[in-house]
Scaffold this active site. Sequence first.
Site: not given
Lengths: 626, 626
Positions: B73, B174, B176, B187, B344, B349-350, B391-392
């Site tokens: 992520d 979450d 994903t 979400r 995942e 990301d976090k 994902d991004h």
Amino acid sequence: MKSFIRRRRVIAALGATVTMVGFVSMSALPASAMADDLTENGGATRNDGDMTQLLRDSIVDGPAKNVILLIGDGMGDSEITIARNYAEGAAGEFAGIDALPLTGQYTTYALTDTGAPNYAPESASTASAWSTGTKTVNGRLSVDVANAPQATLLEIARANGMKTGNVSTSEIQDATPGAQVAHISARGCYGPNETSQRCASEALENGGLGSISEQMLNVRPDVTLGGGSASFEQTAKAGPWEGKTLFEQAEARGFQLVGDAASLDAVTVADADQPLLGLFTEGNFPVRWQGPAATDLTSGGSLPAAVACTENPDRLASDLSLGSLTEKAISLLDGEDGFFLQVEGASIDKQDHAANACGQIGETVDLDEAVQVALAFAQERKDTLVVVTADHAHTSQIVGSPIPGLNTHLLTADGQEMIVAYGTSAQGGSQQHTGAQVRIAGYGPGAANVVGLTDQTDLFFTAANGLALERNLASLSANATISAPAEVQPGATFSVTAAGLNADWQTDATLASEPVDLGARDVLNGTVTYEVTAPMEAGAHSVTLTGAQTGTVLTAQFAVTDAASANPTPEPLPTETGAAAAGGSSNTNNPLARTGGALPIGFFVAGLLAVTLGAHLASRRRRRTV
Amino acid sequence: MKSFIRRRRVIAALGATVTMVGFVSMSALPASAMADDLTENGGATRNDGDMTQLLRDSIVDGPAKNVILLIGDGMGDSEITIARNYAEGAAGEFAGIDALPLTGQYTTYALTDTGAPNYAPESASTASAWSTGTKTVNGRLSVDVANAPQATLLEIARANGMKTGNVSTSEIQDATPGAQVAHISARGCYGPNETSQRCASEALENGGLGSISEQMLNVRPDVTLGGGSASFEQTAKAGPWEGKTLFEQAEARGFQLVGDAASLDAVTVADADQPLLGLFTEGNFPVRWQGPAATDLTSGGSLPAAVACTENPDRLASDLSLGSLTEKAISLLDGEDGFFLQVEGASIDKQDHAANACGQIGETVDLDEAVQVALAFAQERKDTLVVVTADHAHTSQIVGSPIPGLNTHLLTADGQEMIVAYGTSAQGGSQQHTGAQVRIAGYGPGAANVVGLTDQTDLFFTAANGLALERNLASLSANATISAPAEVQPGATFSVTAAGLNADWQTDATLASEPVDLGARDVLNGTVTYEVTAPMEAGAHSVTLTGAQTGTVLTAQFAVTDAASANPTPEPLPTETGAAAAGGSSNTNNPLARTGGALPIGFFVAGLLAVTLGAHLASRRRRRTV
């Protein structure tokens, strides 16, 4: 078109041949949005069914006849996406950049001067990496961490008998084009003046290889097109052209000099005898698009309304666009010898440094046109490796809300708003390169080597091996021959000719018996001729030639007799000392012949190369024959 | 190992099989620097000779038996490079992430609610894109821009008779993991409480599909492992388990509930009858590594000395690492039916949001171990498609000098200093996702489809077509049968059994003559059984079952007679109304049976699929047979 045009939205122009003239004029205004309904299931996909067989079909064994390497300076994945979103829409695709079937990522780190990684590279170290296969220190051009010159793809291609080209929207001395033709410790040493100041030990007057511009004249690519004419107004400080401007020197050495579109259009031949040097601006090319300066929101404030980019009225004529120059270069280089051509879209990086979103986007669009030209040629010929990549990643990022830094708010081809953010330097400063791995993409014979994770230095081997080039330059001059009359009369003028000096761009020569320095000459197509005045003293004499790049030494024996031979036809004589001669050991003080040490001999994967590529060697080209 | 381990620095561990227990413990301290001399010509290359044939060998036609999809992520190219530089050195490589032979880039944009591109996506819209093949609006899970549910890969795999798994280091609700099992407009609606507040119309008590947790229990993956137990302490507000906690509900519905490593280790079977739900933390997993907070240099100041990351003492036991969970999931899913597994690494990301460089790096190393597990399995089996992507993209950048924002100064595996910069939000804010295209890499049958430029939605088709899945879910329940005794005595208890309801997770049933709501049941392996009490009134009666997902309606006729049949054996009866039945039209007020509209029917490239994959269909799996 089947082998690599694998997308749903095929751009018809890609089917055109390289003989097309000009491009569909691209407005600075975004293209219309895509017709597909992005909201549907499958509506946003780019593949059209299973791609497995198409991918297989796109993998073609080398060797390639030609290589076209297109570099987007600073064109990281973020820069590509920004430009695509703006110019084609998020679901659109570039007809060139996005169309290459084989893709990967490569690492771009530089080295410190002690040989450890430096994670934030710049354009000189990165261009040196793919140009030579050797990592180096930021700011250096095609020398290693010990400042030893490393042979470049352009030089190696030339030494293998191929034609060569170097095209950029920047000053032609700038890092990316400069790395193919120069070996110097500081990228800023464009002309004799900067070199004396900043690279003093490398200046001609101090026995060095000279400025980037002067080294370029020595390497003598068949085609050089770009900006940077200002440096050629400088005056050589030493050597055969001391006191002359570099323009005068270039002309004296046979270069065709052009400075505008009409003159360029009139050029129909570019080769060793008359290489083309087209310099269309004093500095870098003006950019294609312009737009609002980024808004600094570091201390608060709000984003301005989104706007579209506009054409830069100062842009050069469209027949001097990067695409047009690429087309012209290909047309002049294409032939039985094959060619190596590097094309750079230089100002993606420069405009990213300046936090100028429209500038960097327009330059990406410009590069895309050049890629389209290269692909159209390669697609028709089936024998050309095309690689598109970047030298390093850069600052610009797409974000959802303004950052506490610089922001540009654009209205895209989708009719949507996009925020382009620059956060690595304060307003007025230069936004920084970044160290992320970047995209590399390829098409044609050997392009499979770009897939997966590679390093920037792999690209050197991908291109060199893809062309089945002999990288041991000394070996390419090792079979050189020299010829002179067996007997001459005292004081007579006669010719001494060397042939097969394939990896030497210049020679120095000495009439040994006096000794007389016979001066430096350019080697054209491996051949150089000296007119020599025979000594008055009867007996055995010799002329010794030394190749400036490989250090190859050739000696021609002749006898001075009162009764000259009835047959003055020169006889080829064997080389007395070949490639094993110590580089530069016999150099005189003629600066053109100064080598600063022979170029290193390629050895990497040489054994493997011999096994895998040996069967494919083309006799028309002087390639590896072991 | 030959087909995809194509690099010079092969990590021996990749040759191990999936039966290996545990990993070589990776210190938070960097590994030792590479032995190669990076300063030499070719010293930094990653390829070892020409890769053309190896690339060819890596292209394998589908269908695959299994798919393992591993998501980092926020793991853009910058995040990968940062982690590699730190943990492996700039010239190093991840044994998992970097080892996949087929690579490309994909676009990740989201949509606005009017269907136009939104260039700054987040994890819900992006996870929905590959989970369903349909782009959507930021924050939504597997519904389209009109909020219509879209069938997910996990659901489709299950409906095709495959086993399914969902593993994450985040709360399992979450974005994903949630996108594979839930269809909801926000979400954050993890449990009944949030759903009542923020997604009221989708709450069970209002006739909706319910919270993400409740939908997950309905979809019933064979294996679900992650964090997020807190939501399962919430109490259902409607439906058959109204007033019970979700944990109680899960247990009542047959789930094996585990919450620690020992309990997980004891699990030896996970299937429809006893799916595994392992929730090891109330929220997200603690991260692996920690380090200094980023230094804010917005108003000047200087960078602190470079330091190494350290182990987080709060990290879960190593047998609950992402790699260990992946290994456990594979061992439970592997079998004759094949499986779809999503894994995942959530907190790259976090931690990027939090400008925590050591956090994001450690999570990337963690994901790499999971990729190694997946590749080891796939390499042994030769029938498994492994895809690794993000994902991004995200904020973090490698720069050469500190930015006027947040900076972290790290000492890497090379013994060199690296500056990781975060510039998209002020200190204390959440650093932003970015919109750059990201890397996608694959190995195994069908992996060729990741090469080149694709969109995130292509990944859905790559996986679904790679498994030769029938995506028309209604058709997978269309051949369902229902059976009941021909005759029963008044007031007698008898069984009505439906089989072949492959794309329905629950049914609702009604005894038509009264009418009596027979309630909701879980469909296990396509089969559901109701115990029915016969009416007292003699004559013809019927029980009608409705599939909750496809709206498939099945009606069993039976007669109530005083003289009951001597042979009460149920007889299969033909379906009266099949897939053409309107979704949900016959639903009662039993919330388990509520569909909110039948899932849409896959149609994209169906014709092509039939042509290209028809010959490969395996009868053991209920796949497309047209």
